[in-house]
Design a protein around this motif. Sequence first.
Motif, PDB file in Angstrom:
ATOM      1  N   UNK A  59     -25.424  38.493  -0.255  1.00  0.00           N
ATOM      2  CA  UNK A  59     -25.707  37.825  -1.529  1.00  0.00           C
ATOM      3  C   UNK A  59     -24.894  36.555  -1.727  1.00  0.00           C
ATOM      4  N   UNK A  60     -23.853  36.367  -0.958  1.00  0.00           N
ATOM      5  CA  UNK A  60     -22.999  35.197  -1.177  1.00  0.00           C
ATOM      6  C   UNK A  60     -23.788  33.902  -1.016  1.00  0.00           C
ATOM      7  N   UNK A  61     -23.489  32.857  -1.787  1.00  0.00           N
ATOM      8  CA  UNK A  61     -22.444  32.790  -2.803  1.00  0.00           C
ATOM      9  C   UNK A  61     -22.829  33.543  -4.077  1.00  0.00           C
ATOM     10  N   UNK A  62     -21.899  34.373  -4.527  1.00  0.00           N
ATOM     11  CA  UNK A  62     -22.134  35.173  -5.733  1.00  0.00           C
ATOM     12  C   UNK A  62     -20.971  35.054  -6.706  1.00  0.00           C
ATOM     13  N   UNK A  63     -21.319  35.068  -7.988  1.00  0.00           N
ATOM     14  CA  UNK A  63     -20.296  35.067  -9.031  1.00  0.00           C
ATOM     15  C   UNK A  63     -20.291  36.394  -9.755  1.00  0.00           C
ATOM     16  N   UNK A  64     -19.165  36.735 -10.341  1.00  0.00           N
ATOM     17  CA  UNK A  64     -19.103  37.888 -11.238  1.00  0.00           C
ATOM     18  C   UNK A  64     -18.959  37.339 -12.645  1.00  0.00           C
ATOM     19  N   UNK A  65     -19.849  37.816 -13.535  1.00  0.00           N
ATOM     20  CA  UNK A  65     -19.775  37.307 -14.902  1.00  0.00           C
ATOM     21  C   UNK A  65     -19.009  38.284 -15.782  1.00  0.00           C
ATOM     22  N   UNK A  66     -18.031  37.777 -16.492  1.00  0.00           N
ATOM     23  CA  UNK A  66     -17.254  38.641 -17.391  1.00  0.00           C
ATOM     24  C   UNK A  66     -17.452  38.177 -18.838  1.00  0.00           C
ATOM     25  N   UNK A  67     -17.266  39.135 -19.763  1.00  0.00           N
ATOM     26  CA  UNK A  67     -17.332  38.759 -21.175  1.00  0.00           C
ATOM     27  C   UNK A  67     -16.163  39.377 -21.928  1.00  0.00           C
ATOM     28  N   UNK A  68     -15.837  38.731 -23.046  1.00  0.00           N
ATOM     29  CA  UNK A  68     -14.711  39.164 -23.874  1.00  0.00           C
ATOM     30  C   UNK A  68     -14.250  37.968 -24.680  1.00  0.00           C
ATOM     31  N   UNK A  69     -13.241  38.159 -25.516  1.00  0.00           N
ATOM     32  CA  UNK A  69     -12.786  37.006 -26.315  1.00  0.00           C
ATOM     33  C   UNK A  69     -11.263  36.863 -26.323  1.00  0.00           C
ATOM     34  N   UNK A  70     -10.594  37.721 -25.539  1.00  0.00           N
ATOM     35  CA  UNK A  70      -9.138  37.635 -25.516  1.00  0.00           C
ATOM     36  C   UNK A  70      -8.714  36.995 -24.183  1.00  0.00           C
ATOM     37  N   UNK A  71      -8.119  35.804 -24.235  1.00  0.00           N
ATOM     38  CA  UNK A  71      -7.781  35.105 -22.990  1.00  0.00           C
ATOM     39  C   UNK A  71      -6.945  35.958 -22.035  1.00  0.00           C
ATOM     40  N   UNK A  72      -5.992  36.742 -22.560  1.00  0.00           N
ATOM     41  CA  UNK A  72      -5.111  37.544 -21.691  1.00  0.00           C
ATOM     42  C   UNK A  72      -5.909  38.628 -20.985  1.00  0.00           C
ATOM     43  N   UNK A  73      -6.757  39.294 -21.749  1.00  0.00           N
ATOM     44  CA  UNK A  73      -7.572  40.374 -21.196  1.00  0.00           C
ATOM     45  C   UNK A  73      -8.607  39.820 -20.208  1.00  0.00           C
ATOM     46  N   UNK A  74      -9.198  38.684 -20.530  1.00  0.00           N
ATOM     47  CA  UNK A  74     -10.188  38.070 -19.623  1.00  0.00           C
ATOM     48  C   UNK A  74      -9.516  37.716 -18.291  1.00  0.00           C
ATOM     49  N   UNK A  75      -8.299  37.166 -18.379  1.00  0.00           N
ATOM     50  CA  UNK A  75      -7.581  36.777 -17.161  1.00  0.00           C
ATOM     51  C   UNK A  75      -7.224  38.008 -16.336  1.00  0.00           C
ATOM     52  N   UNK A  76      -6.772  39.057 -17.008  1.00  0.00           N
ATOM     53  CA  UNK A  76      -6.356  40.277 -16.292  1.00  0.00           C
ATOM     54  C   UNK A  76      -7.571  40.961 -15.651  1.00  0.00           C
ATOM     55  N   UNK A  77      -8.663  41.043 -16.419  1.00  0.00           N
ATOM     56  CA  UNK A  77      -9.894  41.666 -15.893  1.00  0.00           C
ATOM     57  C   UNK A  77     -10.383  40.917 -14.659  1.00  0.00           C
ATOM     58  N   UNK A  78     -10.378  39.586 -14.740  1.00  0.00           N
ATOM     59  CA  UNK A  78     -10.846  38.766 -13.609  1.00  0.00           C
ATOM     60  C   UNK A  78      -9.947  38.986 -12.391  1.00  0.00           C
ATOM     61  N   UNK A  79      -8.659  39.013 -12.631  1.00  0.00           N
ATOM     62  CA  UNK A  79      -7.696  39.191 -11.540  1.00  0.00           C
ATOM     63  C   UNK A  79      -7.923  40.541 -10.834  1.00  0.00           C
ATOM     64  N   UNK A  80      -8.108  41.596 -11.644  1.00  0.00           N
ATOM     65  CA  UNK A  80      -8.298  42.940 -11.080  1.00  0.00           C
ATOM     66  C   UNK A  80      -9.559  43.019 -10.232  1.00  0.00           C
ATOM     67  N   UNK A  81     -10.635  42.478 -10.756  1.00  0.00           N
ATOM     68  CA  UNK A  81     -11.905  42.594 -10.044  1.00  0.00           C
ATOM     69  C   UNK A  81     -11.929  41.635  -8.838  1.00  0.00           C
ATOM     70  N   UNK A  82     -11.195  40.548  -8.941  1.00  0.00           N
ATOM     71  CA  UNK A  82     -11.102  39.641  -7.785  1.00  0.00           C
ATOM     72  C   UNK A  82     -10.436  40.350  -6.606  1.00  0.00           C
ATOM     73  N   UNK A  83      -9.355  41.061  -6.895  1.00  0.00           N
ATOM     74  CA  UNK A  83      -8.626  41.773  -5.838  1.00  0.00           C
ATOM     75  C   UNK A  83      -9.538  42.724  -5.081  1.00  0.00           C
ATOM     76  N   UNK A  84     -10.460  43.356  -5.815  1.00  0.00           N
ATOM     77  CA  UNK A  84     -11.315  44.375  -5.187  1.00  0.00           C
ATOM     78  C   UNK A  84     -12.540  43.792  -4.501  1.00  0.00           C
TER      79      UNK A  84
END
Length: 323
Positions: A59-84
Amino acid sequence: MKQHTPLFLGPMAGYTDSACRRLCREYGADIVCSEMISAKALCYGDNKTHELAYFDPDERPIGLQIFGNDPVCMAKGAEMVYERYRPDFFDINMGCPVPKIVKSGDGSALMRDPALAGQIVEAVVKAVPVPVTVKIRAGWDESCLNAPEVAKAAEAGGAGRIVVHGKTRVQFYAPPVNPSIIAAVKQAVSIPVIANGDIDSGESAKTLLEQTGCDGLMIGRAAIGAPWIFKQAREVLEGKPQTEITLEERFACMYRHIDMACEQKGQDIAIPAMRGHLSGYMRGLYGAATMRNRLNQENDKEQVRALLKEYYFSLKNKEDDHG
Ligand SMILES: Cc1cc2nc3c(=O)[nH]c(=O)nc-3n(C[C@H](O)[C@H](O)[C@H](O)COP(=O)(O)O)c2cc1C
Protein backbone atom coordinates in the motif's frame (compact mmCIF):
# COMPACT_ATOMS: atom_id res chain seq x y z
CA MET A 1 7.06 16.26 -19.99
CA LYS A 2 3.45 16.13 -18.79
CA GLN A 3 3.05 16.57 -15.04
CA HIS A 4 1.73 13.58 -13.08
CA THR A 5 -1.14 14.82 -10.93
CA PRO A 6 -1.22 12.59 -7.84
CA LEU A 7 -4.56 10.90 -7.14
CA PHE A 8 -5.41 10.20 -3.48
CA LEU A 9 -7.95 7.78 -2.06
CA GLY A 10 -10.04 9.67 0.52
CA PRO A 11 -9.96 8.06 3.97
CA MET A 12 -13.41 6.63 4.76
CA ALA A 13 -14.22 5.09 8.14
CA GLY A 14 -15.63 1.60 7.74
CA TYR A 15 -14.58 1.36 4.08
CA THR A 16 -10.95 2.14 3.31
CA ASP A 17 -9.32 -0.83 4.99
CA SER A 18 -6.25 -2.61 3.68
CA ALA A 19 -8.08 -4.65 1.00
CA CYS A 20 -9.90 -1.59 -0.36
CA ARG A 21 -6.72 0.48 -0.37
CA ARG A 22 -4.72 -2.22 -2.16
CA LEU A 23 -7.33 -2.48 -4.91
CA CYS A 24 -7.37 1.29 -5.33
CA ARG A 25 -3.57 1.31 -5.52
CA GLU A 26 -3.71 -1.37 -8.23
CA TYR A 27 -6.11 0.79 -10.24
CA GLY A 28 -3.85 3.80 -10.01
CA ALA A 29 -4.46 5.61 -6.70
CA ASP A 30 -1.04 7.12 -5.98
CA ILE A 31 -1.43 7.73 -2.25
CA VAL A 32 -3.73 6.15 0.32
CA CYS A 33 -4.48 6.76 3.97
CA SER A 34 -6.03 4.91 6.90
CA GLU A 35 -9.40 5.91 8.22
CA MET A 36 -9.44 8.32 11.17
CA ILE A 37 -7.89 6.84 14.31
CA SER A 38 -8.44 8.30 17.77
CA ALA A 39 -5.20 9.64 19.22
CA LYS A 40 -6.67 9.31 22.70
CA ALA A 41 -7.41 5.60 22.18
CA LEU A 42 -3.89 5.11 20.80
CA CYS A 43 -2.47 6.71 23.94
CA TYR A 44 -4.52 4.34 26.11
CA GLY A 45 -2.96 1.46 24.18
CA ASP A 46 -6.34 0.23 22.91
CA ASN A 47 -5.55 -2.80 20.78
CA LYS A 48 -8.53 -2.56 18.41
CA THR A 49 -7.59 1.04 17.66
CA HIS A 50 -3.97 0.09 17.01
CA GLU A 51 -5.25 -2.57 14.56
CA LEU A 52 -6.95 0.16 12.49
CA ALA A 53 -3.42 1.28 11.63
CA TYR A 54 -2.51 -2.06 10.02
CA PHE A 55 -1.40 -1.85 6.38
CA ASP A 56 0.30 -4.05 3.83
CA PRO A 57 3.70 -3.03 2.39
CA ASP A 58 2.08 -2.97 -1.10
CA GLU A 59 0.00 0.00 0.00
CA ARG A 60 2.92 2.38 0.41
CA PRO A 61 3.03 5.33 0.24
CA ILE A 62 0.45 5.30 3.02
CA GLY A 63 -0.51 7.74 5.75
CA LEU A 64 -2.17 7.12 9.08
CA GLN A 65 -4.86 9.63 9.90
CA ILE A 66 -5.32 10.61 13.52
CA PHE A 67 -7.95 12.77 15.19
CA GLY A 68 -8.16 14.61 18.49
CA ASN A 69 -7.79 18.13 19.81
CA ASP A 70 -5.06 17.92 22.43
CA PRO A 71 -1.61 18.64 20.96
CA VAL A 72 0.18 16.52 23.62
CA CYS A 73 -2.08 13.53 23.13
CA MET A 74 -1.96 13.83 19.31
CA ALA A 75 1.85 13.89 19.43
CA LYS A 76 2.03 10.92 21.80
CA GLY A 77 -0.51 8.88 19.80
CA ALA A 78 1.39 9.56 16.57
CA GLU A 79 4.70 8.63 18.16
CA MET A 80 3.33 5.33 19.52
CA VAL A 81 1.76 4.24 16.27
CA TYR A 82 4.82 5.34 14.28
CA GLU A 83 7.02 3.03 16.35
CA ARG A 84 4.79 0.07 15.51
CA TYR A 85 3.85 0.68 11.85
CA ARG A 86 6.25 3.21 10.31
CA PRO A 87 3.78 4.89 7.95
CA ASP A 88 5.09 7.21 5.23
CA PHE A 89 3.21 10.18 6.65
CA PHE A 90 0.61 11.23 9.21
CA ASP A 91 -2.57 13.07 8.37
CA ILE A 92 -4.56 15.11 10.85
CA ASN A 93 -8.34 15.06 10.58
CA MET A 94 -9.90 18.53 10.71
CA GLY A 95 -12.89 17.68 8.56
CA CYS A 96 -15.06 15.04 10.22
CA PRO A 97 -18.58 16.52 10.62
CA VAL A 98 -20.13 13.75 12.80
CA PRO A 99 -21.86 15.32 15.86
CA LYS A 100 -20.20 12.99 18.39
CA ILE A 101 -16.76 13.93 17.08
CA VAL A 102 -17.47 17.65 16.76
CA LYS A 103 -18.98 17.84 20.26
CA SER A 104 -15.69 16.59 21.67
CA GLY A 105 -13.88 19.40 19.84
CA ASP A 106 -12.34 17.03 17.28
CA GLY A 107 -12.56 16.80 13.48
CA SER A 108 -14.16 19.82 11.82
CA ALA A 109 -14.56 21.57 15.20
CA LEU A 110 -10.89 22.51 14.72
CA MET A 111 -11.92 24.70 11.75
CA ARG A 112 -13.25 27.10 14.39
CA ASP A 113 -9.91 27.37 16.16
CA PRO A 114 -7.08 27.96 13.65
CA ALA A 115 -4.56 28.67 16.41
CA LEU A 116 -5.18 25.30 18.07
CA ALA A 117 -5.11 23.63 14.64
CA GLY A 118 -1.63 25.08 14.11
CA GLN A 119 -0.44 23.96 17.57
CA ILE A 120 -1.62 20.40 16.92
CA VAL A 121 0.29 20.25 13.64
CA GLU A 122 3.40 21.64 15.29
CA ALA A 123 3.26 19.10 18.12
CA VAL A 124 2.83 16.13 15.74
CA VAL A 125 5.57 17.41 13.41
CA LYS A 126 7.97 17.48 16.37
CA ALA A 127 6.94 13.96 17.46
CA VAL A 128 7.44 11.97 14.25
CA PRO A 129 10.22 11.83 11.63
CA VAL A 130 7.83 11.70 8.64
CA PRO A 131 5.75 14.41 6.93
CA VAL A 132 2.53 15.56 8.56
CA THR A 133 -0.39 16.55 6.37
CA VAL A 134 -3.80 18.00 7.20
CA LYS A 135 -7.31 17.44 5.86
CA ILE A 136 -9.65 20.38 6.28
CA ARG A 137 -13.05 21.59 5.07
CA ALA A 138 -14.07 24.85 3.38
CA GLY A 139 -15.03 26.19 6.80
CA TRP A 140 -17.69 25.74 9.46
CA ASP A 141 -20.60 27.24 7.52
CA GLU A 142 -21.23 29.69 4.67
CA SER A 143 -20.58 32.65 7.00
CA CYS A 144 -17.20 31.21 8.05
CA LEU A 145 -15.30 30.04 4.96
CA ASN A 146 -11.93 30.21 6.70
CA ALA A 147 -10.09 27.31 5.03
CA PRO A 148 -7.24 29.63 3.85
CA GLU A 149 -6.66 30.83 7.42
CA VAL A 150 -6.61 27.28 8.84
CA ALA A 151 -4.34 26.17 5.99
CA LYS A 152 -1.89 28.99 6.78
CA ALA A 153 -1.86 28.02 10.46
CA ALA A 154 -1.18 24.41 9.48
CA GLU A 155 1.61 25.47 7.13
CA ALA A 156 3.17 27.61 9.87
CA GLY A 157 2.99 24.57 12.17
CA GLY A 158 5.02 22.58 9.66
CA ALA A 159 2.38 20.74 7.60
CA GLY A 160 3.72 19.32 4.35
CA ARG A 161 0.46 19.19 2.41
CA ILE A 162 -3.21 20.14 2.78
CA VAL A 163 -6.29 18.36 1.47
CA VAL A 164 -9.34 20.60 1.17
CA HIS A 165 -12.77 18.99 1.09
CA GLY A 166 -14.55 21.96 -0.46
CA LYS A 167 -17.69 21.82 1.68
CA THR A 168 -18.58 23.31 5.06
CA ARG A 169 -19.18 21.28 8.19
CA VAL A 170 -22.83 22.31 8.09
CA GLN A 171 -23.12 20.89 4.57
CA PHE A 172 -21.82 17.47 5.64
CA TYR A 173 -21.61 15.70 2.23
CA ALA A 174 -24.39 17.53 0.37
CA PRO A 175 -23.42 19.09 -2.98
CA PRO A 176 -22.21 21.40 -4.31
CA VAL A 177 -18.48 21.44 -3.68
CA ASN A 178 -17.02 24.97 -3.61
CA PRO A 179 -14.03 25.10 -6.00
CA SER A 180 -13.34 28.80 -5.27
CA ILE A 181 -12.51 28.19 -1.62
CA ILE A 182 -10.17 25.33 -2.60
CA ALA A 183 -8.51 27.67 -5.13
CA ALA A 184 -8.19 30.31 -2.40
CA VAL A 185 -6.32 27.82 -0.19
CA LYS A 186 -4.00 27.01 -3.09
CA GLN A 187 -3.25 30.74 -3.40
CA ALA A 188 -2.78 31.19 0.35
CA VAL A 189 -0.04 28.60 1.01
CA SER A 190 3.08 27.37 -0.73
CA ILE A 191 2.84 23.69 0.26
CA PRO A 192 0.95 21.29 -2.09
CA VAL A 193 -2.85 21.50 -1.95
CA ILE A 194 -5.12 18.60 -2.89
CA ALA A 195 -8.71 19.22 -4.05
CA ASN A 196 -11.52 16.99 -2.81
CA GLY A 197 -15.28 16.81 -3.23
CA ASP A 198 -17.84 15.18 -5.53
CA ILE A 199 -15.43 13.66 -8.08
CA ASP A 200 -17.39 10.80 -9.64
CA SER A 201 -15.88 10.45 -13.13
CA GLY A 202 -12.76 11.21 -15.11
CA GLU A 203 -14.43 14.35 -16.47
CA SER A 204 -15.35 15.71 -13.02
CA ALA A 205 -11.79 15.04 -11.83
CA LYS A 206 -10.40 17.11 -14.69
CA THR A 207 -12.92 19.90 -14.06
CA LEU A 208 -12.08 20.18 -10.33
CA LEU A 209 -8.38 20.25 -11.14
CA GLU A 210 -8.88 23.04 -13.69
CA GLN A 211 -11.18 25.03 -11.40
CA THR A 212 -8.82 24.93 -8.42
CA GLY A 213 -5.31 24.83 -9.92
CA CYS A 214 -4.41 22.30 -7.21
CA ASP A 215 -1.47 19.90 -7.04
CA GLY A 216 -3.52 16.72 -6.75
CA LEU A 217 -7.00 15.28 -6.38
CA MET A 218 -8.67 13.13 -3.73
CA ILE A 219 -11.54 10.77 -4.50
CA GLY A 220 -13.72 9.32 -1.75
CA ARG A 221 -17.23 7.91 -2.17
CA ALA A 222 -16.93 7.27 -5.90
CA ALA A 223 -14.19 4.73 -5.16
CA ILE A 224 -16.47 2.58 -2.99
CA GLY A 225 -17.27 -0.42 -5.19
CA ALA A 226 -15.47 1.24 -8.08
CA PRO A 227 -11.70 1.32 -7.49
CA TRP A 228 -11.25 1.72 -11.27
CA ILE A 229 -12.33 5.36 -10.88
CA PHE A 230 -8.60 6.12 -10.46
CA LYS A 231 -7.79 4.59 -13.84
CA GLN A 232 -10.64 6.52 -15.43
CA ALA A 233 -9.53 9.80 -13.83
CA ARG A 234 -5.97 9.22 -15.01
CA GLU A 235 -7.17 8.53 -18.56
CA VAL A 236 -9.15 11.75 -18.77
CA LEU A 237 -6.36 13.80 -17.14
CA GLU A 238 -4.06 12.46 -19.86
CA GLY A 239 -6.50 13.50 -22.56
CA LYS A 240 -7.68 9.98 -23.37
CA PRO A 241 -11.26 8.71 -23.41
CA GLN A 242 -12.46 7.08 -20.20
CA THR A 243 -12.57 3.26 -20.41
CA GLU A 244 -15.81 1.83 -19.10
CA ILE A 245 -15.61 -1.23 -16.88
CA THR A 246 -16.88 -4.53 -18.29
CA LEU A 247 -19.24 -6.78 -16.36
CA GLU A 248 -16.49 -9.43 -16.22
CA GLU A 249 -13.97 -7.06 -14.67
CA ARG A 250 -16.51 -5.67 -12.21
CA PHE A 251 -17.29 -9.13 -10.87
CA ALA A 252 -13.66 -10.28 -10.96
CA CYS A 253 -12.81 -7.26 -8.81
CA MET A 254 -15.62 -8.10 -6.35
CA TYR A 255 -14.36 -11.69 -5.95
CA ARG A 256 -10.81 -10.48 -5.37
CA HIS A 257 -11.98 -7.88 -2.88
CA ILE A 258 -13.86 -10.56 -0.91
CA ASP A 259 -10.84 -12.88 -0.95
CA MET A 260 -8.44 -10.16 0.14
CA ALA A 261 -10.70 -8.95 2.94
CA CYS A 262 -11.38 -12.49 4.22
CA GLU A 263 -7.70 -13.34 4.11
CA GLN A 264 -6.85 -10.33 6.22
CA LYS A 265 -9.71 -10.29 8.73
CA GLY A 266 -11.37 -13.71 8.53
CA GLN A 267 -14.83 -14.10 7.02
CA ASP A 268 -16.77 -13.46 10.24
CA ILE A 269 -15.57 -9.86 10.29
CA ALA A 270 -14.89 -9.37 6.58
CA ILE A 271 -18.23 -10.47 5.08
CA PRO A 272 -20.49 -8.11 7.09
CA ALA A 273 -17.95 -5.32 6.52
CA MET A 274 -18.03 -5.99 2.76
CA ARG A 275 -21.75 -5.19 2.42
CA GLY A 276 -21.28 -1.51 1.74
CA HIS A 277 -18.63 -2.29 -0.83
CA LEU A 278 -20.79 -4.90 -2.57
CA SER A 279 -23.66 -2.40 -2.78
CA GLY A 280 -21.22 -0.03 -4.42
CA TYR A 281 -20.05 -2.63 -6.93
CA MET A 282 -23.68 -3.29 -7.91
CA ARG A 283 -24.63 0.39 -8.21
CA GLY A 284 -26.72 0.89 -11.34
CA LEU A 285 -26.97 -2.79 -12.25
CA TYR A 286 -30.33 -4.37 -13.05
CA GLY A 287 -31.87 -6.03 -9.97
CA ALA A 288 -29.23 -4.63 -7.60
CA ALA A 289 -31.69 -3.89 -4.77
CA THR A 290 -32.99 -7.47 -4.66
CA MET A 291 -29.49 -8.91 -4.80
CA ARG A 292 -28.31 -6.55 -2.06
CA ASN A 293 -31.05 -7.79 0.25
CA ARG A 294 -30.11 -11.40 -0.42
CA LEU A 295 -26.41 -10.73 0.09
CA ASN A 296 -27.08 -8.91 3.36
CA GLN A 297 -28.40 -12.12 4.86
CA GLU A 298 -25.31 -14.16 4.06
CA ASN A 299 -22.32 -14.48 6.37
CA ASP A 300 -20.53 -17.26 4.57
CA LYS A 301 -17.95 -16.39 1.95
CA GLU A 302 -18.79 -19.31 -0.35
CA GLN A 303 -22.52 -18.50 -0.21
CA VAL A 304 -21.78 -14.87 -1.08
CA ARG A 305 -19.65 -16.01 -4.00
CA ALA A 306 -22.35 -18.41 -5.20
CA LEU A 307 -24.99 -15.65 -5.10
CA LEU A 308 -22.73 -13.28 -6.98
CA LYS A 309 -22.02 -15.93 -9.60
CA GLU A 310 -25.73 -16.48 -10.11
CA TYR A 311 -26.24 -12.72 -10.40
CA TYR A 312 -23.39 -12.39 -12.88
CA PHE A 313 -24.86 -15.04 -15.19
CA SER A 314 -28.34 -13.50 -15.02
CA LEU A 315 -26.85 -10.12 -16.03
CA LYS A 316 -24.72 -11.74 -18.72
CA ASN A 317 -27.79 -13.45 -20.23
CA LYS A 318 -29.60 -10.13 -20.22
CA GLU A 319 -26.63 -8.46 -21.94
CA ASP A 320 -26.53 -11.24 -24.58
CA ASP A 321 -30.30 -10.95 -25.17
CA HIS A 322 -29.91 -7.24 -25.83
CA GLY A 323 -26.56 -7.41 -27.53
C1 LIG B 1 -18.57 6.88 5.08
C2 LIG B 1 -17.52 7.97 5.06
C3 LIG B 1 -16.50 7.92 5.99
C4 LIG B 1 -15.51 8.93 5.99
N1 LIG B 1 -14.47 8.84 6.88
C5 LIG B 1 -13.49 9.77 6.85
C6 LIG B 1 -12.35 9.66 7.70
O1 LIG B 1 -12.20 8.71 8.48
N2 LIG B 1 -11.41 10.64 7.62
C7 LIG B 1 -11.54 11.71 6.76
O2 LIG B 1 -10.67 12.57 6.71
N3 LIG B 1 -12.58 11.81 5.93
C8 LIG B 1 -13.55 10.87 5.95
N4 LIG B 1 -14.58 10.96 5.05
C9 LIG B 1 -14.58 12.05 4.05
C10 LIG B 1 -13.91 11.61 2.75
O3 LIG B 1 -12.54 11.31 2.92
C11 LIG B 1 -14.03 12.73 1.68
O4 LIG B 1 -13.38 13.86 2.15
C12 LIG B 1 -15.48 13.09 1.39
O5 LIG B 1 -16.28 11.93 1.21
C13 LIG B 1 -15.57 13.98 0.14
O6 LIG B 1 -15.04 13.33 -0.98
P1 LIG B 1 -16.01 12.63 -2.08
O7 LIG B 1 -17.03 13.67 -2.49
O8 LIG B 1 -15.09 12.24 -3.19
O9 LIG B 1 -16.67 11.48 -1.41
C14 LIG B 1 -15.57 9.98 5.05
C15 LIG B 1 -16.62 10.01 4.13
C16 LIG B 1 -17.58 9.02 4.12
C17 LIG B 1 -18.69 9.09 3.09
